[in-house]
Design a protein around this motif. Structure first.
Motif, short mmCIF file in Angstrom:
data_model
loop_
_atom_site.label_atom_id
_atom_site.label_comp_id
_atom_site.label_asym_id
_atom_site.label_seq_id
_atom_site.Cartn_x
_atom_site.Cartn_y
_atom_site.Cartn_z
N TRP A 1 32.74 -10.30 -3.11
CA TRP A 1 33.33 -11.62 -2.85
C TRP A 1 32.77 -12.71 -3.75
CZ3 TRP A 1 32.10 -10.81 2.96
CH2 TRP A 1 33.08 -9.99 3.55
N THR A 2 31.51 -12.61 -4.13
CA THR A 2 30.85 -13.76 -4.77
C THR A 2 30.55 -13.58 -6.25
OG1 THR A 2 28.64 -12.98 -4.14
CG2 THR A 2 29.79 -14.45 -2.58
N VAL A 3 30.77 -12.40 -6.81
CA VAL A 3 30.44 -12.18 -8.23
C VAL A 3 31.29 -13.10 -9.10
CG1 VAL A 3 32.09 -10.29 -8.65
CG2 VAL A 3 29.97 -10.40 -9.95
N ASN A 4 30.69 -13.56 -10.19
CA ASN A 4 31.43 -14.38 -11.14
C ASN A 4 30.82 -14.19 -12.52
OD1 ASN A 4 29.19 -16.24 -11.42
ND2 ASN A 4 29.79 -17.06 -9.43
N GLY A 5 31.38 -14.86 -13.50
CA GLY A 5 30.84 -14.78 -14.85
C GLY A 5 31.73 -13.98 -15.78
N ALA A 6 31.19 -13.74 -16.98
CA ALA A 6 31.95 -13.11 -18.05
C ALA A 6 32.42 -11.70 -17.69
CB ALA A 6 31.10 -13.06 -19.32
N GLN A 7 31.69 -11.00 -16.88
CA GLN A 7 32.07 -9.63 -16.52
C GLN A 7 32.64 -9.57 -15.10
OE1 GLN A 7 28.16 -7.99 -17.56
NE2 GLN A 7 29.26 -6.63 -18.97
N TYR A 8 33.21 -10.69 -14.67
CA TYR A 8 33.73 -10.79 -13.31
C TYR A 8 34.63 -9.61 -12.95
CZ TYR A 8 36.94 -11.92 -9.59
OH TYR A 8 37.71 -11.83 -8.46
N ARG A 9 35.65 -9.36 -13.75
CA ARG A 9 36.64 -8.33 -13.38
C ARG A 9 35.99 -6.96 -13.24
NH1 ARG A 9 41.40 -6.44 -12.51
NH2 ARG A 9 42.50 -4.92 -13.74
N ASP A 10 35.20 -6.56 -14.21
CA ASP A 10 34.55 -5.24 -14.13
C ASP A 10 33.65 -5.13 -12.91
OD1 ASP A 10 35.77 -4.39 -16.48
OD2 ASP A 10 34.05 -4.90 -17.73
N LEU A 11 32.88 -6.17 -12.65
CA LEU A 11 31.95 -6.14 -11.52
C LEU A 11 32.69 -6.22 -10.19
CD1 LEU A 11 29.08 -8.32 -12.95
CD2 LEU A 11 29.03 -5.86 -12.49
N HIS A 12 33.73 -7.05 -10.13
CA HIS A 12 34.53 -7.17 -8.92
C HIS A 12 35.12 -5.80 -8.54
CE1 HIS A 12 36.90 -9.46 -6.00
NE2 HIS A 12 37.97 -8.78 -6.39
N LEU A 13 35.66 -5.10 -9.52
CA LEU A 13 36.23 -3.77 -9.26
C LEU A 13 35.14 -2.75 -8.94
CD1 LEU A 13 38.97 -3.70 -12.04
CD2 LEU A 13 39.29 -4.06 -9.58
N PHE A 14 34.00 -2.84 -9.64
CA PHE A 14 32.88 -1.95 -9.36
C PHE A 14 32.43 -2.10 -7.91
CE2 PHE A 14 28.25 -1.79 -8.79
CZ PHE A 14 28.02 -0.45 -9.05
N TYR A 15 32.25 -3.34 -7.47
CA TYR A 15 31.79 -3.57 -6.11
C TYR A 15 32.81 -3.11 -5.07
CZ TYR A 15 27.49 -5.93 -7.34
OH TYR A 15 26.23 -6.20 -7.79
N GLU A 16 34.07 -3.27 -5.36
CA GLU A 16 35.09 -2.81 -4.42
C GLU A 16 35.01 -1.30 -4.25
OE1 GLU A 16 39.74 -3.62 -3.43
OE2 GLU A 16 39.19 -3.57 -5.55
N GLU A 17 34.91 -0.58 -5.34
CA GLU A 17 34.78 0.88 -5.27
C GLU A 17 33.49 1.27 -4.54
OE1 GLU A 17 34.03 4.61 -8.28
OE2 GLU A 17 35.26 2.95 -9.02
N ALA A 18 32.42 0.58 -4.85
CA ALA A 18 31.12 0.91 -4.25
C ALA A 18 31.12 0.68 -2.74
CB ALA A 18 30.01 0.09 -4.92
N TYR A 19 31.67 -0.45 -2.28
CA TYR A 19 31.64 -0.67 -0.83
C TYR A 19 32.60 0.25 -0.11
CZ TYR A 19 35.72 -3.94 -0.55
OH TYR A 19 36.96 -4.51 -0.58
N GLU A 20 33.73 0.60 -0.74
CA GLU A 20 34.64 1.56 -0.11
C GLU A 20 33.97 2.93 0.02
OE1 GLU A 20 38.16 1.33 -2.56
OE2 GLU A 20 38.94 -0.39 -1.42
N ASP A 21 33.24 3.34 -1.01
CA ASP A 21 32.52 4.62 -0.94
C ASP A 21 31.40 4.58 0.10
OD1 ASP A 21 34.19 5.81 -2.77
OD2 ASP A 21 32.80 5.63 -4.46
#
Length: 177
Positions: free
Chosen positions: A52-72
């Motif tokens: 929910w709170t990640v931001n910055g230059a790598q926002y999209r990659d990290l946002h998607l990474f965290y979504e996959e990680a929390y679902e797993d």
């Protein structure tokens, strides 16, 4: 003890199980799995926060990474809870108890700098990995190969996420600061 009746099984008890694991062994494994379940739930909520709170230059990659990680993490928690039930126990299930029982501490509620969040995640994954390794050995020593296999699968996934975070935290980056 619950004031809601009728209670069919109290938390903290282990009954006979269909997988025919001795009650003494099942009690040890239920305790270990409930600890892993609590840690996984704490991890899940921290990963959701970061999604929910990640931001910055790598926002999209990290946002998607965290979504996959929390679902797993959610799926892993489900498997742990179901195994506790199969062993004749009651899975830990109250949000307040997850944090109390967990061997890992959630970070503060504040929004943190991205590298700090990821370092906190790397630390939490590492702590959980160490605990799960101990529980794999416990399950093996008690002759519960199904629980051992479940934990081995989860261990592999935990290690993959820790390694991925290590890559995100690498000093060498194409992103200019």
């Amino acid at each position: 003890m619950s004031s809601q009746k009728p209670v069919t099984q109290e938390f903290g008890t282990v009954e006979e199980n269909a997988v025919r694991l001795d009650q003494d062994k099942a009690e040890q494994l239920v305790d270990a799995l409930n600890t892993d379940l609590a840690a996984t739930e704490v991890l899940y909520h921290q990963l959701r926060k970061h999604h929910w709170t990640v931001n910055g230059a790598q926002y999209r990659d990290l946002h998607l990474f965290y979504e996959e990680a929390y679902e797993d993490a959610s799926e892993a928690a489900d498997h742990l809870g179901e195994r506790v039930q199969a062993l004749g126990g009651v899975p830990i299930n109250r949000p307040a108890d997850f944090q109390d029982r967990s061997p890992v501490e959630p970070e503060q509620e504040d929004i943190l700098e991205v590298r700090t969040m990821m370092k906190n995640d790397e630390e939490m994954y590492g702590d959980i990995i160490e605990r799960v390794r101990e529980h794999v050995e416990l399950a093996e020593n008690l002759g519960d190969y199904a629980t051992s296999e479940l934990l081995r699968e989860q261990l592999e996934e935990l290690e993959e996420y820790a390694h991925e975070i290590e890559h995100f935290l690498a000093e060498d980056s194409l992103t200019k600061w």
